[in-house]
Design a protein around this motif. Structure first.
Motif, mmCIF file in Angstrom:
data_model
loop_
_atom_site.group_PDB
_atom_site.id
_atom_site.type_symbol
_atom_site.label_atom_id
_atom_site.label_comp_id
_atom_site.label_asym_id
_atom_site.label_seq_id
_atom_site.Cartn_x
_atom_site.Cartn_y
_atom_site.Cartn_z
ATOM 1 N N GLU A 139 0.864 -1.185 0.000
ATOM 2 C CA GLU A 139 0.000 0.000 0.000
ATOM 3 C C GLU A 139 0.896 1.229 0.000
ATOM 4 O O GLU A 139 1.798 1.352 0.827
ATOM 5 C CB GLU A 139 -0.905 0.009 1.222
ATOM 6 N N ILE A 140 0.646 2.130 -0.944
ATOM 7 C CA ILE A 140 1.455 3.337 -1.082
ATOM 8 C C ILE A 140 0.575 4.551 -0.837
ATOM 9 O O ILE A 140 -0.440 4.744 -1.519
ATOM 10 C CB ILE A 140 2.102 3.419 -2.479
ATOM 11 N N GLY A 141 0.963 5.366 0.128
ATOM 12 C CA GLY A 141 0.256 6.600 0.410
ATOM 13 C C GLY A 141 1.024 7.782 -0.140
ATOM 14 O O GLY A 141 2.186 7.999 0.200
ATOM 15 N N LEU A 142 0.378 8.532 -1.050
ATOM 16 C CA LEU A 142 0.961 9.736 -1.640
ATOM 17 C C LEU A 142 -0.015 10.878 -1.405
ATOM 18 O O LEU A 142 -1.112 10.880 -1.983
ATOM 19 C CB LEU A 142 1.202 9.551 -3.139
ATOM 20 N N ALA A 143 0.363 11.830 -0.565
ATOM 21 C CA ALA A 143 -0.539 12.935 -0.195
ATOM 22 C C ALA A 143 -1.834 12.349 0.347
ATOM 23 O O ALA A 143 -1.808 11.561 1.289
ATOM 24 C CB ALA A 143 -0.763 13.853 -1.388
ATOM 25 N N HIS A 144 -2.973 12.685 -0.268
ATOM 26 C CA HIS A 144 -4.260 12.190 0.227
ATOM 27 C C HIS A 144 -4.724 10.945 -0.524
ATOM 28 O O HIS A 144 -5.840 10.474 -0.305
ATOM 29 C CB HIS A 144 -5.324 13.281 0.110
ATOM 30 N N ASP A 145 -3.898 10.418 -1.413
ATOM 31 C CA ASP A 145 -4.264 9.252 -2.211
ATOM 32 C C ASP A 145 -3.587 7.996 -1.663
ATOM 33 O O ASP A 145 -2.465 8.047 -1.151
ATOM 34 C CB ASP A 145 -3.843 9.432 -3.666
ATOM 35 N N GLN A 146 -4.285 6.882 -1.818
ATOM 36 C CA GLN A 146 -3.718 5.580 -1.484
ATOM 37 C C GLN A 146 -3.838 4.654 -2.680
ATOM 38 O O GLN A 146 -4.855 4.666 -3.391
ATOM 39 C CB GLN A 146 -4.434 4.963 -0.277
ATOM 40 N N PHE A 147 -2.801 3.875 -2.889
ATOM 41 C CA PHE A 147 -2.767 2.935 -4.007
ATOM 42 C C PHE A 147 -2.324 1.572 -3.496
ATOM 43 O O PHE A 147 -1.567 1.466 -2.526
ATOM 44 C CB PHE A 147 -1.795 3.410 -5.081
ATOM 45 N N THR A 148 -2.792 0.549 -4.174
ATOM 46 C CA THR A 148 -2.385 -0.821 -3.874
ATOM 47 C C THR A 148 -1.611 -1.382 -5.050
ATOM 48 O O THR A 148 -2.040 -1.272 -6.204
ATOM 49 C CB THR A 148 -3.614 -1.702 -3.588
ATOM 50 N N LYS A 171 4.627 5.431 2.982
ATOM 51 C CA LYS A 171 4.111 6.799 2.966
ATOM 52 C C LYS A 171 5.243 7.691 2.499
ATOM 53 O O LYS A 171 6.315 7.743 3.134
ATOM 54 C CB LYS A 171 3.657 7.213 4.364
ATOM 55 N N THR A 172 5.025 8.377 1.373
ATOM 56 C CA THR A 172 6.092 9.183 0.806
ATOM 57 C C THR A 172 5.484 10.234 -0.113
ATOM 58 O O THR A 172 4.288 10.522 -0.042
ATOM 59 C CB THR A 172 7.112 8.285 0.074
ATOM 60 N N ASP A 173 6.293 10.816 -0.981
ATOM 61 C CA ASP A 173 5.810 11.784 -1.970
ATOM 62 C C ASP A 173 6.269 11.316 -3.347
ATOM 63 O O ASP A 173 7.205 10.507 -3.457
ATOM 64 C CB ASP A 173 6.346 13.187 -1.657
ATOM 65 N N PRO A 174 5.636 11.801 -4.423
ATOM 66 C CA PRO A 174 5.981 11.290 -5.750
ATOM 67 C C PRO A 174 7.452 11.435 -6.118
ATOM 68 O O PRO A 174 8.040 10.521 -6.697
ATOM 69 C CB PRO A 174 5.083 12.112 -6.678
ATOM 70 N N ASP A 175 8.069 12.590 -5.802
ATOM 71 C CA ASP A 175 9.469 12.783 -6.181
ATOM 72 C C ASP A 175 10.392 11.800 -5.458
ATOM 73 O O ASP A 175 11.312 11.236 -6.059
ATOM 74 C CB ASP A 175 9.906 14.216 -5.888
ATOM 75 N N ALA A 185 18.180 7.648 -5.468
ATOM 76 C CA ALA A 185 18.204 8.064 -4.067
ATOM 77 C C ALA A 185 18.465 6.847 -3.200
ATOM 78 O O ALA A 185 18.246 5.704 -3.617
ATOM 79 C CB ALA A 185 16.890 8.742 -3.683
ATOM 80 N N ASP A 186 18.925 7.099 -1.992
ATOM 81 C CA ASP A 186 19.252 6.033 -1.049
ATOM 82 C C ASP A 186 18.101 5.851 -0.062
ATOM 83 O O ASP A 186 17.657 6.824 0.559
ATOM 84 C CB ASP A 186 20.537 6.384 -0.297
ATOM 85 N N ILE A 187 17.633 4.629 0.068
ATOM 86 C CA ILE A 187 16.476 4.368 0.919
ATOM 87 C C ILE A 187 16.768 4.687 2.384
ATOM 88 O O ILE A 187 15.923 5.262 3.084
ATOM 89 C CB ILE A 187 15.979 2.911 0.763
ATOM 90 N N ASP A 188 17.946 4.355 2.861
ATOM 91 C CA ASP A 188 18.271 4.623 4.264
ATOM 92 C C ASP A 188 18.281 6.121 4.555
ATOM 93 O O ASP A 188 17.812 6.567 5.608
ATOM 94 C CB ASP A 188 19.611 4.000 4.626
ATOM 95 N N GLN A 189 18.780 6.894 3.613
ATOM 96 C CA GLN A 189 18.783 8.341 3.789
ATOM 97 C C GLN A 189 17.361 8.894 3.763
ATOM 98 O O GLN A 189 17.015 9.770 4.555
ATOM 99 C CB GLN A 189 19.615 9.007 2.698
ATOM 100 N N ALA A 190 16.529 8.364 2.855
ATOM 101 C CA ALA A 190 15.138 8.814 2.776
ATOM 102 C C ALA A 190 14.387 8.515 4.070
ATOM 103 O O ALA A 190 13.585 9.333 4.545
ATOM 104 C CB ALA A 190 14.439 8.152 1.592
ATOM 105 N N GLU A 193 15.625 10.912 6.835
ATOM 106 C CA GLU A 193 15.132 12.278 6.652
ATOM 107 C C GLU A 193 13.612 12.380 6.783
ATOM 108 O O GLU A 193 13.063 13.476 6.721
ATOM 109 C CB GLU A 193 15.577 12.808 5.288
ATOM 110 N N GLY A 194 12.938 11.232 6.943
ATOM 111 C CA GLY A 194 11.491 11.236 7.064
ATOM 112 C C GLY A 194 10.757 11.338 5.748
ATOM 113 O O GLY A 194 9.531 11.496 5.721
ATOM 114 N N ALA A 195 11.483 11.248 4.632
ATOM 115 C CA ALA A 195 10.841 11.323 3.316
ATOM 116 C C ALA A 195 10.133 10.022 2.961
ATOM 117 O O ALA A 195 9.262 9.999 2.083
ATOM 118 C CB ALA A 195 11.878 11.659 2.249
ATOM 119 N N LEU A 196 10.508 8.938 3.615
ATOM 120 C CA LEU A 196 9.876 7.639 3.425
ATOM 121 C C LEU A 196 9.590 7.032 4.793
ATOM 122 O O LEU A 196 10.499 6.880 5.609
ATOM 123 C CB LEU A 196 10.776 6.700 2.621
ATOM 124 N N VAL A 197 8.336 6.706 5.028
ATOM 125 C CA VAL A 197 7.916 6.020 6.253
ATOM 126 C C VAL A 197 7.289 4.698 5.822
ATOM 127 O O VAL A 197 6.533 4.656 4.846
ATOM 128 C CB VAL A 197 6.901 6.881 7.040
#
Length: 222
Positions: A139-148, A171-175, A185-190, A193-197
């Protein structure tokens, strides 16, 4: 069925361009591939289109039976646009155009993608050879949208909506997602930094983000 402008060419490909060749038409189709949308949602996904042009294109696509308009039942009680069954047959065309376009030497590699365009990018650039032995529901959450996203070895299924049975939740953002999925990009860094939860196994998240490949650019002297 009247078409406002026509190539007047007997080729079926020319007729197809009569139907969906106007500016914004195929991008409207792209925005509807993951489900119906209200007019305001379409505008949000197509930031460069004016309300008048969007209205005109929707009317044309409705007239040519690519798109239909219907009213949602209460409590939503809103009008939405959706692809007809025939319109949905354009999906592989959209995917192939994207794979063709990304090879252009003048294409800027994807950042700044809209939410639906980002998710469709994953479906387009999914590499089944890399998914051997991988099965998961994400499950991917982008802003107010959720996708499976459901992946079962060489097969990917992707749609708008939540997944109560998800093995992984992101939970992340499109970029951030596009940079992670295409190795920029590096997943551990994301994560740091809180860009990926995420919830779920980190190894499964990392593997998921390796299943997508952009085709290489064509040589400039090709």
């Amino acid at each position: 069925m009247a078409i406002k402008r026509s190539y007047s060419d007997a080729c079926a490909a020319a007729h197809a361009l009569d139907v969906v060749g106007e500016r914004w038409a195929l991008l409207i189709v792209r925005e509807l591939l993951l489900g119906p949308k209200r007019f305001t949602d379409l505008r949000a996904g197509l930031a460069g289109v004016s309300p008048n042009v969007l209205t005109q294109r929707l009317n044309e696509l409705e007239t040519t039976l690519v798109v239909r308009r219907r009213k949602l039942p209460v409590p939503a009680n809103a009008w939405v646009y959706e692809l007809s069954d025939w319109g949905r047959e354009l999906e592989p065309v959209i995917h192939q155009l994207a794979r063709w376009g990304v090879q252009s030497p003048s294409f800027s590699r994807p950042v700044g993608l809209g939410i639906d365009a980002m998710m469709l990018s994953l479906r387009t650039m999914f590499n089944p050879d890399l998914a051997n032995g991988y099965t998961a529901t994400i499950e991917i959450g982008l802003a107010h949208d959720q996708f499976t996203v459901r992946i079962n070895n060489a097969h990917i299924d992707l749609f708008r909506g939540s997944a109560p049975e998800a093995d992984i939740r992101l939970k992340t953002d499109p970029d951030t997602l596009v940079m992670l999925a295409y190795g920029k990009a590096d997943i551990d860094q994301a994560i740091q930094e809180g860009a990926l939860v995420f919830t779920g196994k980190k190894a499964a998240v990392k593997r998921f983000l390796t299943l997508f490949r952009l085709p290489g650019r064509i040589p400039k002297d090709a």
